[in-house]
Design a protein around this motif. Sequence first.
Motif, PDB file in Angstrom:
ATOM      1  N   SER A  26       0.948  -1.302   0.062  1.00  0.00           N
ATOM      2  CA  SER A  26      -0.068   0.035  -0.055  1.00  0.00           C
ATOM      3  C   SER A  26       0.692   1.383  -0.038  1.00  0.00           C
ATOM      4  O   SER A  26       0.346   2.214  -0.440  1.00  0.00           O
ATOM      5  N   ARG A  33      -1.030   9.624  -2.460  1.00  0.00           N
ATOM      6  CA  ARG A  33      -2.200  10.592  -1.986  1.00  0.00           C
ATOM      7  C   ARG A  33      -1.670  11.624  -0.908  1.00  0.00           C
ATOM      8  O   ARG A  33      -2.231  12.593  -0.861  1.00  0.00           O
ATOM      9  N   MET A 106      -3.545   2.700   4.799  1.00  0.00           N
ATOM     10  CA  MET A 106      -4.744   3.208   3.797  1.00  0.00           C
ATOM     11  C   MET A 106      -6.008   3.041   4.758  1.00  0.00           C
ATOM     12  O   MET A 106      -6.831   2.964   4.359  1.00  0.00           O
ATOM     13  N   GLU A 107      -5.869   2.458   6.077  1.00  0.00           N
ATOM     14  CA  GLU A 107      -7.268   2.594   6.840  1.00  0.00           C
ATOM     15  C   GLU A 107      -7.831   3.886   7.088  1.00  0.00           C
ATOM     16  O   GLU A 107      -8.974   4.078   7.271  1.00  0.00           O
ATOM     17  N   ILE A 108      -7.003   4.876   6.877  1.00  0.00           N
ATOM     18  CA  ILE A 108      -7.634   6.419   7.419  1.00  0.00           C
ATOM     19  C   ILE A 108      -7.498   7.207   6.201  1.00  0.00           C
ATOM     20  O   ILE A 108      -6.506   7.416   5.479  1.00  0.00           O
ATOM     21  N   ASP A 109      -8.716   7.986   6.102  1.00  0.00           N
ATOM     22  CA  ASP A 109      -8.674   8.864   4.743  1.00  0.00           C
ATOM     23  C   ASP A 109      -8.050  10.207   5.095  1.00  0.00           C
ATOM     24  O   ASP A 109      -8.654  10.925   6.366  1.00  0.00           O
ATOM     25  N   PRO A 110      -6.903  10.612   4.531  1.00  0.00           N
ATOM     26  CA  PRO A 110      -6.319  11.832   4.983  1.00  0.00           C
ATOM     27  C   PRO A 110      -6.791  13.176   4.250  1.00  0.00           C
ATOM     28  O   PRO A 110      -6.248  14.166   4.389  1.00  0.00           O
ATOM     29  N   SER A 111      -8.236  12.954   3.650  1.00  0.00           N
ATOM     30  CA  SER A 111      -8.370  14.312   3.018  1.00  0.00           C
ATOM     31  C   SER A 111      -8.846  15.445   3.887  1.00  0.00           C
ATOM     32  O   SER A 111      -8.445  16.638   3.585  1.00  0.00           O
ATOM     33  N   SER A 112      -8.866  15.130   5.058  1.00  0.00           N
ATOM     34  CA  SER A 112      -9.024  16.338   6.189  1.00  0.00           C
ATOM     35  C   SER A 112      -7.599  17.049   6.622  1.00  0.00           C
ATOM     36  O   SER A 112      -7.539  17.761   7.445  1.00  0.00           O
ATOM     37  N   SER A 135     -17.462  11.833  12.682  1.00  0.00           N
ATOM     38  CA  SER A 135     -16.600  10.847  12.200  1.00  0.00           C
ATOM     39  C   SER A 135     -17.365   9.414  11.589  1.00  0.00           C
ATOM     40  O   SER A 135     -18.522   9.201  12.004  1.00  0.00           O
ATOM     41  N   ARG A 212     -12.338   9.609   8.921  1.00  0.00           N
ATOM     42  CA  ARG A 212     -13.024   8.618   8.293  1.00  0.00           C
ATOM     43  C   ARG A 212     -11.912   7.411   8.283  1.00  0.00           C
ATOM     44  O   ARG A 212     -11.037   7.676   7.916  1.00  0.00           O
ATOM     45  N   ILE A 213     -12.355   6.312   8.924  1.00  0.00           N
ATOM     46  CA  ILE A 213     -11.484   5.180   9.071  1.00  0.00           C
ATOM     47  C   ILE A 213     -12.396   3.870   9.029  1.00  0.00           C
ATOM     48  O   ILE A 213     -13.491   3.622   9.507  1.00  0.00           O
TER      49      ILE A 213
END
Length: 261
Positions: A26, A33, A106-112, A135, A212-213
Amino acid sequence: MIPVSPRNGGRVDLSVVIPAYNEADSIRRVVARLCEVASQAAETYEIVVVDDGSSDDTNEVVKSIARANDSVVALRSSVNRGKGSAVRLASQFVRGDAVVVIDGDMEIDPSSLKEYVAILNRFDICIASKRHPQSSYHAPIMRKFLSVSFNKVVRLTTGIKLADSQTGFKAMRGEHFRRILNVISVKRYAYDVEILAVAQLLGLKVAESPVRIAQTSQFSKKAIMYMFVDLLGIVYRLRVLRWYQRNLANPKLEYKPVIPI
Ligand code: UDP
Ligand code: MG
């Protein structure tokens, strides 16, 4: 510990630290990303990947990414010591005014990430909280139960008044990150608790933000046991030895663990 290609000197607006143990599948996508979100959050940034003694190809993959991309720094520990130890190694090299630590699986969305960094204008630390009302948190039910229970014990024993210490997505002002990591001794399981216990001693302002997780793995019995053993060690150093308090005043103290794990 073997730093493979640290580029010391100078400073950057943002350092993103990724501890990685056997993440060869990953890590390329994670770094790509994070370069994307870091470039939206800061003018100058570095992505520091710490290979924590992986037995798969993580090290080779990260080194090849770093060769092709000047913003990526590859660090490596020759043996697997745990996430806390990997982040501590990174703390000796990161140059960012802000530092974000995020898991590399990749379990956590880094968008924020951009919002987390912006929050550092008002707070010293911004942590992801699975229990924030906004969340999104998916995990096996047993893992959710253990997570809530561990948090209750953490609150009771350390006095940390946060709903979730454990999520692997945290932003800190660089000076606090370096100072705190300098006195961290937990290498593996409860290092997040230790960071927040020291932050509390320093009187730092901590914000809890939505995340988001999606986690699929269960905790092993060994991991659960050692989480609590590590926590006991933190409480002992905090309440009995007052080791953090003394070490913050005089950062030369060496800690010899009662149970060396
Ligand atoms: N990790 C590490 N060293 C280890 C175990 C894990 O650097 O000995 C990294 C791992 O690659 C991931 C992060 O720490 O990026 C969180 O690990 P994991 O996903 O196993 O923890 P969990 O999500 O179960 O809390
Ligand atoms: Mg994980």
